[in-house]
Design a protein around this motif. Structure first.
Motif, mmCIF file in Angstrom:
data_model
loop_
_atom_site.group_PDB
_atom_site.id
_atom_site.type_symbol
_atom_site.label_atom_id
_atom_site.label_comp_id
_atom_site.label_asym_id
_atom_site.label_seq_id
_atom_site.Cartn_x
_atom_site.Cartn_y
_atom_site.Cartn_z
ATOM 1 N N LEU A 39 -65.167 3.011 -102.236
ATOM 2 C CA LEU A 39 -64.645 2.791 -100.928
ATOM 3 C C LEU A 39 -63.212 2.945 -100.842
ATOM 4 N N ILE A 40 -62.591 3.803 -100.087
ATOM 5 C CA ILE A 40 -61.315 4.192 -99.849
ATOM 6 C C ILE A 40 -60.713 3.189 -99.106
ATOM 7 N N PRO A 41 -59.606 2.390 -99.682
ATOM 8 C CA PRO A 41 -58.997 1.622 -98.705
ATOM 9 C C PRO A 41 -57.832 2.246 -97.831
ATOM 10 N N LYS A 42 -57.680 1.495 -96.601
ATOM 11 C CA LYS A 42 -56.708 2.195 -95.615
ATOM 12 C C LYS A 42 -55.312 1.894 -96.236
ATOM 13 N N LEU A 43 -55.231 0.542 -96.873
ATOM 14 C CA LEU A 43 -53.723 0.190 -97.292
ATOM 15 C C LEU A 43 -54.245 -0.655 -98.602
ATOM 16 N N VAL A 44 -53.400 -0.320 -99.500
ATOM 17 C CA VAL A 44 -52.935 -1.038 -100.970
ATOM 18 C C VAL A 44 -51.608 -1.871 -100.922
ATOM 19 N N ILE A 45 -52.013 -2.962 -101.187
ATOM 20 C CA ILE A 45 -50.869 -3.869 -101.219
ATOM 21 C C ILE A 45 -50.666 -4.509 -102.689
ATOM 22 N N ARG A 46 -49.635 -4.267 -103.366
ATOM 23 C CA ARG A 46 -49.315 -5.009 -104.528
ATOM 24 C C ARG A 46 -48.580 -6.470 -104.236
ATOM 25 N N VAL A 47 -49.270 -7.332 -104.384
ATOM 26 C CA VAL A 47 -48.889 -8.699 -104.015
ATOM 27 C C VAL A 47 -48.155 -9.515 -105.264
ATOM 28 N N GLU A 48 -47.101 -10.094 -105.129
ATOM 29 C CA GLU A 48 -46.467 -10.585 -106.342
ATOM 30 C C GLU A 48 -46.268 -12.275 -106.314
ATOM 31 N N SER A 49 -46.798 -12.796 -105.058
ATOM 32 C CA SER A 49 -46.556 -14.269 -105.140
ATOM 33 C C SER A 49 -47.418 -14.899 -104.062
ATOM 34 N N GLY A 90 -49.924 -7.983 -108.684
ATOM 35 C CA GLY A 90 -48.780 -7.551 -109.730
ATOM 36 C C GLY A 90 -48.609 -8.178 -110.777
ATOM 37 N N ASP A 91 -47.318 -8.083 -111.305
ATOM 38 C CA ASP A 91 -46.798 -8.551 -112.367
ATOM 39 C C ASP A 91 -46.663 -10.182 -112.429
ATOM 40 N N ASN A 92 -46.614 -10.668 -111.544
ATOM 41 C CA ASN A 92 -45.800 -12.006 -111.565
ATOM 42 C C ASN A 92 -47.177 -13.126 -111.450
ATOM 43 N N TRP A 93 -48.193 -12.842 -111.818
ATOM 44 C CA TRP A 93 -49.351 -13.520 -111.967
ATOM 45 C C TRP A 93 -49.673 -14.077 -113.332
ATOM 46 N N ASN A 94 -48.876 -14.299 -114.166
ATOM 47 C CA ASN A 94 -49.123 -14.370 -115.683
ATOM 48 C C ASN A 94 -48.622 -15.717 -116.217
ATOM 49 N N GLY A 95 -48.597 -16.688 -115.291
ATOM 50 C CA GLY A 95 -48.175 -17.974 -115.680
ATOM 51 C C GLY A 95 -49.360 -18.726 -116.393
ATOM 52 N N ARG A 96 -48.879 -19.799 -117.498
ATOM 53 C CA ARG A 96 -49.837 -20.449 -118.087
ATOM 54 C C ARG A 96 -49.134 -21.785 -118.437
ATOM 55 N N ASP A 97 -49.838 -22.832 -118.561
ATOM 56 C CA ASP A 97 -49.264 -24.182 -118.834
ATOM 57 C C ASP A 97 -50.370 -24.906 -119.692
ATOM 58 N N ILE A 98 -49.999 -24.868 -120.900
ATOM 59 C CA ILE A 98 -50.983 -25.416 -121.980
ATOM 60 C C ILE A 98 -50.650 -26.876 -122.046
ATOM 61 N N ARG A 99 -51.913 -27.622 -122.187
ATOM 62 C CA ARG A 99 -51.767 -29.075 -121.955
ATOM 63 C C ARG A 99 -52.403 -29.934 -123.106
ATOM 64 N N ASP A 100 -52.084 -30.886 -123.437
ATOM 65 C CA ASP A 100 -52.770 -31.829 -124.314
ATOM 66 C C ASP A 100 -53.349 -31.141 -125.510
ATOM 67 N N GLY A 101 -52.178 -30.518 -126.198
ATOM 68 C CA GLY A 101 -52.536 -29.931 -127.421
ATOM 69 C C GLY A 101 -53.521 -28.606 -127.273
ATOM 70 N N GLY A 102 -53.696 -28.140 -126.163
ATOM 71 C CA GLY A 102 -54.531 -26.983 -126.029
ATOM 72 C C GLY A 102 -55.800 -27.325 -125.477
#
Length: 936
Positions: A39-49, A90-102
């Motif tokens: 399917l061809i989108p009418k609009l593509v948006i790269r979201v960052e937040s 986009g790029d800004n969705w790479n957060g991580r939080d390691i808890r309780d010794g993994g």
């Protein structure tokens, strides 16, 4: 129909222009996922937040605009395509939080699954899901599709290992299930919705027949429809909501973060391949193995084994198996080696009574078990590699009750025969009764579509009705099984799913027609063409596995998108359409910004190197053949010109100062469209032409030193703390180790041909390569002496097809680890070192060796995440600096605490130094600094 003006106004005020795409090239490129739908989108948006997504959802909800979410686009069932608005992470969705010794990890949806496991490795843990696409797929898709995999089963999937979730509802409302205040706010704003979820749960649990059916369905691997088990497993509305989101494929909300309870990643493992004489015997062994300490049991029918029997490294005996043979690939893992051996003894004893045609006994040797797993993993691409051009590869994914597995396998094989899918293969996760079958299908005639339709009707009837199995075990419902959800689940459960959809998405804006549809023919519409484009890429199945390693992805096009666009251009040309504008756009998006390093081929299931297509296209428009001929014959003059240019640039730096020159050259480079290279503070100073004296004849072992042309021209940058040239540093290190260093004659006229090849001048490139090989043969006394090449890209080019030349050629990593380690004493430094593994080092198979050498030299070694190629690509860092900048956009933060960086390519080091904020040098600088001669 165009998008509403009010929605577009919101978008334009919220999202910068460079993150909005509505041109034909971009929308088609993004209108492709790994499925056989387009399917061809009418609009593509790269979201960052999260705020951007929330605002867009509110506007879409108000204006009735359909929205689809896209993470990696590796989904196989059409979940990540849209003809409306596509929101791409986009790029800004790479957060991580390691808890309780993994033991727990919170991840944002843009994290690649394998990266999550890499973060957990030091803790001996991993996430539960282990899909085959884990090196490319992202957490958002893993959760939204409830993906599982070879070892995951049902107990360790996202649904069962979910500890918490952060999500946005269809109207943009936020819920974080781990924050009590967030839950309280949702109860205040959406109390009626939560009450209704709670009531639906009570009604479902009270309906004993329906509740029993739901529990039965989820005893199996099942991703068909919405996760109704949430209604019987939980009574708290927030728990119901978060678990409904798992497997909802973006139809109920947006998953902004997920917290997993992780599972042990046992370090000791062994695998065996047992081939049984027939399907029944093979499948009868599965329930026995299910009671044993196995982590994976993979079934491969004779057709799947036949599809890989001719591949390099396959055991010879695979070809001689009987026609009805069926194999199980078994793996066991344990925390200790003694426990593993105990487990293997139990497993072997449990199936000792079954007749066996052939077997590879349990092995802990990585070479052996990696080869066994390669048999399993290569089956899918093997079908893709032999398909007819123009057809697509379809992989379906069903579950039979394990006790009916043998019958199910034979019945599926019978359906392949009935519908003429002679190439179809069957394999799968036997412990769960989960079978994948792969076949090729054309969609360019009504007869072919009708054939596919009849086959799918028969499959649905067999699996869902006759055997009470699931039509989608782990790939998600998508578009291709949405018309069959009611057939599998029955009317009551199906209507309950629609109630949930309308409750959580009353406007119906979230990924319409995915999972649930009113169109019984949906799976036969919007079928993706795969027209012939070029034999180099015609085998591409558009899976997207290549994308994580591509330096231009996110700047322009990924390898998958380059192929999609080139296919479309060729198809439109054949149809007589005007493609001039598309080709103009493709010149920059597809050709100019391709690094052409070939890393994509390493990730591609069918081995496609998209860079080869790009080089071919460059060659077709390479207009300066006479100039290339002259440069090839007068290469020493070209090097003199390069030295003069660097000398002029260095003079300008002294005159204008580095900041002013940097700004001026950036402007000149832009207005000249890259013809004038961009100067940076990392630009090398020129080296004087070096005269090489004749070799002396002494007792020391000889090594031929091939200094690459860049090493002969480019010295250190003016601000670099190291002011010794790579050439002098390398010669000194080799002599320290006790070698006599000799050089090829006429070295300043020699070149491996890489600069010509990258510009599309293949003939001149090969001429220079052969000229250099002949010179090296002479210098090495016919191959008697080893040859050290100081730059890994040149080494890679030279070693291709070297089998008959007798040359013993080394890149810096391989030479140091094989010839110098025993001659030098290492005293590792305290200062941290950043390591960049070049593309060529990866192709040469020396990645881990480079890292190991760095760790021998420094107590602290940093390998920046997510940087697979620096994007400098020979001279692209000068002429297309945005590619280098984009590829290294995260480097500075990753290496800010390092004292220096190391690599094995002088040009790569220019870009790395510029964007990393630290000096990058060749590996030899580090090795020389921390070593002294060993007394032999």
């Amino acid at each position: 129909m165009s998008l509403p003006a009010a929605f577009l106004d919101t978008v334009e005020h919220l999202i910068p222009r460079e993150r909005r795409f509505d041109d034909p090239l971009s929308t088609l490129a993004f209108g492709t996922d790994a499925s056989f739908y387009r399917l061809i989108p009418k609009l593509v948006i790269r979201v960052e937040s999260e705020d951007e997504v929330a605002t867009l959802l509110k506007a879409a909800h108000a204006q009735q605009v359909a929205v689809t979410f896209r993470a990696a686009g590796t989904s196989l069932s059409g979940q990540a395509v849209s003809d409306s608005v596509l929101l791409v992470l986009g790029d800004n969705w790479n957060g991580r939080d390691i808890r309780d010794g993994g033991k727990q990890i919170r991840l944002q949806p843009g994290v690649i699954g394998a990266q999550a496991n890499a973060w957990l490795t030091p803790f001996g843990r991993k996430i539960g899901p282990d899909p085959a696409s884990i090196n490319a797929c992202k957490i958002g898709g893993i959760v939204a599709n409830n993906a599982s995999g070879m070892c995951c089963g049902t107990a360790q999937n996202s649904y069962h290992t979910l500890a918490g979730m952060r999500l946005l509802l269809a109207d943009g409302t936020l819920l974080d299930s781990e924050i009590p205040e967030s839950v309280t706010r949702l109860r205040e704003s959406h109390g009626a919705l939560l009450d209704q979820l709670g009531e639906l749960g009570r009604q479902t649990r009270a309906n004993t027949e329906l509740a029993a059916r739901i529990r039965h369905k989820y005893r199996l691997k099942n991703t068909t429809g919405l996760s109704l088990n949430a209604l019987v497993d939980y009574d708290e509305p927030v728990d119901i909501l978060t678990h409904l989101m798992v497997g909802s494929e973006g139809t109920l909300g947006f998953i902004s973060a997920v917290t997993y309870n992780t599972v042990p990643d046992h370090p000791h493992k062994a695998s065996a391949l047992i081939v049984f004489p027939d399907v029944e015997t093979c499948c009868n062994a599965v329930p026995v193995l299910k009671q044993q300490p196995v982590s994976a049991v993979e079934l491969l029918d004779r057709r799947s084994l036949r599809s890989v029997e001719n591949m390099q490294g396959m055991p010879v005996w695979v070809k001689s198996l009987s026609a009805g043979a069926c194999a199980l690939l078994i793996e066991s893992r344990a925390a200790t080696q003694s426990l593993l051996h105990e487990q293997l003894a139990h497993i072997s004893a449990s199936i000792a009574g079954f007749p066996v045609e052939k077997q590879v006994d349990f092995s802990e040797d990585p070479v052996v078990y990696n080869q066994l797993w390669r048999i399993r993993k290569d089956t899918f691409p093997a079908v893709g590699a032999v398909r007819e051009t123009g057809t697509t590869v379809i992989i379906e994914d069903v579950t039979f009750p394990v006790e009916k597995l043998a019958e199910g396998v034979n019945r599926l094989i019978a359906l392949f025969d009935k519908h003429g899918y002679d190439e179809a293969i069957l394999f799968g996760h036997a412990l769960e009764g989960n079978l994948h079958f792969v076949f090729t299908q054309g969609f360019d005639s009504p007869q072919q579509v009708a054939r596919y339709s009849a086959f799918m009707d028969d499959v649905a009837q067999l699996v869902a009705v006759e055997y009470g199995g699931s039509l989608k075990a782990e790939h998600g419902t998508g578009r291709n099984m949405a018309p069959f959800v009611e057939l599998e689940w029955g009317s009551d459960a199906y209507q309950l799913m629609w109630q949930l959809k309308r409750l959580l998405d009353p406007a119906g804006i979230l990924n319409p027609d995915v999972v649930l549809t009113d169109d019984p023919q949906l799976h036969l519409k919007n079928l993706k063409p795969l027209p012939a484009a070029d034999e180099i890429v015609d085998k591409c199945i558009e899976c997207g596995f290549c994308e994580p390693v591509c330096p231009s992805k996110g700047l322009t096009l990924s390898p998958r998108q380059r192929i999609v666009m080139w296919r479309d251009i060729q198809a439109q040309k054949r149809a007589g359409n005007d493609t001039r504008q598309l080709e103009r756009d493709y010149q920059y998006q597809g050709i100019d910004t391709c690094a052409a390093t070939g890393l994509c081929a390493q990730r591609c299931p069918v081995g496609i190197n998209t860079g080869e297509l790009v080089k071919k296209l460059r060659g077709q428009v390479a207009e300066h053949v006479k100039t290339a001929d002259w440069l090839a014959e007068n290469f020493h003059t070209a090097l003199s010109g390069a030295r003069f240019t660097l000398r002029a640039a260095n003079g300008a730096r002294r005159l204008l100062g580095a900041p002013r020159l940097s700004r001026l050259s950036a402007h000149l480079s832009k207005v000249s469209h890259g013809r004038i290279p961009q100067w940076t503070a990392a630009m090398p100073q020129p080296l004087k032409a070096i005269s090489f004296g004749p070799a002396s004849n002494d007792a020391r072992p000889r090594v031929v030193y091939l200094a690459a042309c860049v090493s002969r021209v480019m010295g250190p940058a003016a601000a670099d703390r190291e002011q010794t040239s790579l050439l002098d540093k390398t010669r000194a290190l080799l002599e320290k180790a006790g070698y006599q260093v000799v050089f090829p004659e006429n070295q300043d006229n020699l070149c491996c041909g890489q600069p010509f090849a990258s510009k599309g001048y293949a003939e001149q490139a090969e001429h220079k390569r052969q000229e250099l090989i002949n010179a090296l043969l002479h210098a090495s006394r016919g191959g008697l002496d080893p040859i050290y090449c100081d730059t890994s890209p040149c080494t890679l080019r030279l070693v291709q097809d070297l089998a008959e030349t007798r040359l013993d050629l080394y890149d810096p990593v391989r030479f140091i680890r094989t010839h110098l380690i025993d001659r030098l004493e290492f005293t590792p430094q305290d200062e941290p070192i950043a390591v960049h593994v070049t593309c060529s080092t990866q192709h040469l198979g020396e990645s881990q060796a480079l890292i190991d050498l760095a760790r021998r030299c420094s107590k602290q070694v940093v390998i920046p995440e997510g940087i697979h190629c620096c994007g400098f690509a020979g001279d692209k860092g000068f002429t297309t600096p945005e590619l280098n900048a984009h590829s290294l956009r995260s480097l500075k933060d990753a290496v800010q605490y390092c004292s220096e960086g190391i690599s094995t390519s002088r040009t790569c080091e220019i870009g790395l130094s510029n964007h990393g904020g630290i000096d990058y040098h060749g590996l030899v600088y580090l090795v020389d600094r921390v070593t002294r001669p060993r007394n032999l």
